[in-house]
Design an enzyme around this catalytic site. Structure first.
Site, PDB file in Angstrom:
ATOM      1  N   SER A  32       0.864  -1.183   0.000  1.00 44.54           N
ATOM      2  CA  SER A  32       0.000   0.000   0.000  1.00 44.54           C
ATOM      3  C   SER A  32       0.897   1.228   0.000  1.00 44.54           C
ATOM      4  O   SER A  32       2.082   1.137   0.337  1.00 44.54           O
ATOM      5  CB  SER A  32      -0.843  -0.007   1.279  1.00 44.54           C
ATOM      6  OG  SER A  32      -1.524   1.219   1.447  1.00 44.54           O
ATOM      7  N   TYR A  81      -1.730  -0.808  10.710  1.00 39.16           N
ATOM      8  CA  TYR A  81      -1.869  -1.120   9.272  1.00 39.16           C
ATOM      9  C   TYR A  81      -0.614  -0.646   8.525  1.00 39.16           C
ATOM     10  O   TYR A  81      -0.065  -1.367   7.698  1.00 39.16           O
ATOM     11  CB  TYR A  81      -3.124  -0.449   8.718  1.00 39.16           C
ATOM     12  CG  TYR A  81      -3.395  -0.722   7.252  1.00 39.16           C
ATOM     13  CD1 TYR A  81      -4.041  -1.883   6.843  1.00 39.16           C
ATOM     14  CD2 TYR A  81      -3.018   0.194   6.268  1.00 39.16           C
ATOM     15  CE1 TYR A  81      -4.303  -2.135   5.496  1.00 39.16           C
ATOM     16  CE2 TYR A  81      -3.271  -0.043   4.924  1.00 39.16           C
ATOM     17  CZ  TYR A  81      -3.915  -1.207   4.535  1.00 39.16           C
ATOM     18  OH  TYR A  81      -4.163  -1.454   3.198  1.00 39.16           O
TER      19      TYR A  81
HETATM   20  N1  LIG Z   1      -8.785  -0.141  -0.642  1.00 40.85           N
HETATM   21  C1  LIG Z   1      -7.696   0.573  -0.481  1.00 40.85           C
HETATM   22  O1  LIG Z   1      -7.734   1.808  -0.364  1.00 40.85           O
HETATM   23  C2  LIG Z   1      -6.355  -0.112  -0.478  1.00 40.85           C
HETATM   24  C3  LIG Z   1      -5.209   0.666  -0.679  1.00 40.85           C
HETATM   25  C4  LIG Z   1      -3.960   0.052  -0.647  1.00 40.85           C
HETATM   26  C5  LIG Z   1      -3.863  -1.307  -0.449  1.00 40.85           C
HETATM   27  N2  LIG Z   1      -4.982  -2.034  -0.260  1.00 40.85           N
HETATM   28  C6  LIG Z   1      -4.817  -3.483  -0.052  1.00 40.85           C
HETATM   29  O2  LIG Z   1      -5.463  -4.152  -1.116  1.00 40.85           O
HETATM   30  C7  LIG Z   1      -5.817  -5.478  -0.705  1.00 40.85           C
HETATM   31  C8  LIG Z   1      -7.234  -5.755  -1.108  1.00 40.85           C
HETATM   32  O3  LIG Z   1      -8.100  -4.895  -0.381  1.00 40.85           O
HETATM   33  P1  LIG Z   1      -9.456  -4.271  -0.923  1.00 40.85           P
HETATM   34  O4  LIG Z   1      -9.356  -2.818  -0.765  1.00 40.85           O
HETATM   35  O5  LIG Z   1      -9.796  -4.860  -2.254  1.00 40.85           O
HETATM   36  O6  LIG Z   1     -10.494  -4.732   0.212  1.00 40.85           O
HETATM   37  P2  LIG Z   1     -11.389  -6.027   0.380  1.00 40.85           P
HETATM   38  O7  LIG Z   1     -11.755  -6.065   1.819  1.00 40.85           O
HETATM   39  O8  LIG Z   1     -12.461  -6.072  -0.610  1.00 40.85           O
HETATM   40  O9  LIG Z   1     -10.373  -7.208   0.015  1.00 40.85           O
HETATM   41  C9  LIG Z   1      -9.664  -7.946   0.948  1.00 40.85           C
HETATM   42  C10 LIG Z   1      -9.952  -9.401   0.690  1.00 40.85           C
HETATM   43  O10 LIG Z   1      -9.124 -10.170   1.576  1.00 40.85           O
HETATM   44  C11 LIG Z   1      -9.928 -11.195   2.088  1.00 40.85           C
HETATM   45  N3  LIG Z   1      -9.406 -11.686   3.366  1.00 40.85           N
HETATM   46  C12 LIG Z   1      -9.386 -11.046   4.556  1.00 40.85           C
HETATM   47  N4  LIG Z   1      -8.856 -11.851   5.495  1.00 40.85           N
HETATM   48  C13 LIG Z   1      -8.549 -13.022   4.884  1.00 40.85           C
HETATM   49  C14 LIG Z   1      -7.974 -14.244   5.321  1.00 40.85           C
HETATM   50  N5  LIG Z   1      -7.613 -14.445   6.594  1.00 40.85           N
HETATM   51  N6  LIG Z   1      -7.775 -15.228   4.414  1.00 40.85           N
HETATM   52  C15 LIG Z   1      -8.142 -15.041   3.120  1.00 40.85           C
HETATM   53  N7  LIG Z   1      -8.680 -13.909   2.643  1.00 40.85           N
HETATM   54  C16 LIG Z   1      -8.888 -12.912   3.520  1.00 40.85           C
HETATM   55  C17 LIG Z   1     -11.315 -10.567   2.249  1.00 40.85           C
HETATM   56  O11 LIG Z   1     -12.321 -11.540   2.413  1.00 40.85           O
HETATM   57  C18 LIG Z   1     -11.415  -9.762   0.963  1.00 40.85           C
HETATM   58  O12 LIG Z   1     -11.931 -10.517  -0.093  1.00 40.85           O
HETATM   59  C19 LIG Z   1      -5.556  -5.519   0.801  1.00 40.85           C
HETATM   60  O13 LIG Z   1      -4.317  -6.153   1.064  1.00 40.85           O
HETATM   61  C20 LIG Z   1      -5.468  -4.055   1.183  1.00 40.85           C
HETATM   62  O14 LIG Z   1      -4.701  -3.846   2.358  1.00 40.85           O
HETATM   63  C21 LIG Z   1      -6.232  -1.479  -0.283  1.00 40.85           C
END
Ligand SMILES: NC(=O)c1ccc[n+]([C@@H]2O[C@H](COP(=O)([O-])OP(=O)(O)OC[C@H]3O[C@@H](n4cnc5c(N)ncnc54)[C@H](O)[C@@H]3O)[C@@H](O)[C@H]2O)c1
Length: 296
Positions: free
Chosen positions: A147, A160
């Protein structure tokens, strides 16, 4: 769309929805088969169904995977091999944002461990299992989801931020394996995308002013995140690299100083250069030992 990934197989974690799902769609568009591991079974199954219907053939499969255990990671990669014959690409993307603003939250072991277990340690565990499967295939690429929070820091997302700094440190530590077994490892670092996780990170009802600040912060389009991930997968020169996905596009940040002058002498540089082939040979031996031990 040219099928640049025809014949390739990808394993994606946390791809039942949002960022992971967008990447899965693009991988399939480019000809890859995908296996999705997540804990959201209904959404994971629905995503796989959608991908198979769009392609008109079986290009995707789902397996319930809690990324925090080796057992589940091993089962996910073994499943991909059974379904599609092997694995070339791993997108380790699962993550959570709950209870990130931790300083004055309860002194609760399980709460803080959970954030690091899912966001950081699971990326290490998935990466170790992926390395053995990709090496078995003759090479491949691992992309970890870090991130912008892996570079920047602030109190609202403190643990985080720590978890994502860890992902970048882990990714940068593993650039040698390209020379050992033709496996590259990179990290994608998006800024805000409007997903459930972002809401968990930034919105609250306890009067934290960050909720209002968050509402005004620039977002990145999901397409830009996908572009960054696909660049890290397809561009063979990318290794040990963290790419930012920002509203203005995909950007390579300035890398940190890896060798402070005080830590480097001519003697050190000479021996490091001289020993480079021995180091690669050492890790080749270690890889074979690990594959034998794990039966992969
Ligand atoms: N949304 C943002 O602004 C943003 C920015 C930078 C990075 N990210 C990163 O992107 C990635 C995806 O996030 P997103 O924003 O699409 O949110 P999201 O919550 O839709 O996706 C996260 C996914 O991880 C899964 N997950 C959580 N715990 C788990 C576990 N123990 N085992 C298996 N799967 C698990 C969830 O069920 C979900 O499908 C994450 O790593 C997040 O930290 C997100």
């Amino acid at each position: 769309m040219t099928k640049t990934l025809e014949g390739k197989v990808a394993v994606l974690t946390g791809a039942a929805r949002n960022i992971g799902k967008h990447v899965a769609i693009e991988l399939v568009n480019r000809g890859a088969k995908v296996v999705i591991g997540d804990v959201l079974d209904a959404q994971g199954e629905a995503t796989v169904k959608e991908l198979n219907e769009l392609a008109g053939e079986k290009v995707a499969a789902y397996i319930h995977t809690d990324v925090t255990t080796y057992q589940a990671n091993k089962a996910m990669f073994a499943f991909a091999e059974t379904e599609f014959g092997g694995v070339d690409i791993a997108f380790l993307n699962a993550g959570i944002g709950t209870n990130a603003n931790t300083m004055f939250l309860p002194l609760d072991d399980a709460m803080d461990d959970r954030m690091l277990d899912i966001n950081t340690t699971a990326v290490v565990k998935g990466g170790k299992v992926a390395m053995l499967y990709l090496a078995k295939r003759g090479g491949g690429v691992i992309v970890n989801t870090a991130s912008v929070a892996g570079f920047l820091a602030g109190p609202t997302m403190s643990i985080y931020n720590a978890s994502k700094h860890g992902v970048i440190g882990w990714t940068r530590s593993n650039d040698i394996y390209k020379h050992v077994c033709n496996v590259r490892m990179n990290a994608v670092c998006p800024t805000w995308v409007d997903t459930e996780l972002a809401v968990d990170l930034a919105e609250n009802d306890d009067g934290n002013p960050f909720t209002e600040i968050f509402a005004k912060m620039p977002r990145v389009k999901a397409e830009t995140v996908v572009e960054a991930v696909l660049t890290l997968i397809e561009d063979e020169s990318r290794n040990g690299e963290a790419l930012l996905a920002l509203p203005g596009g995909v950007i390579r940040p300035q890398e940190p100083i890896s060798r402070f002058p005080e830590l480097v002498s001519e003697e050190f540089l000479n021996i490091a250069t001289q020993k480079a082939p021995d180091t690669v040979a050492y890790y080749k031996r270690k890889l074979e030992e690990a594959r034998k031990r794990e039966g992969i």
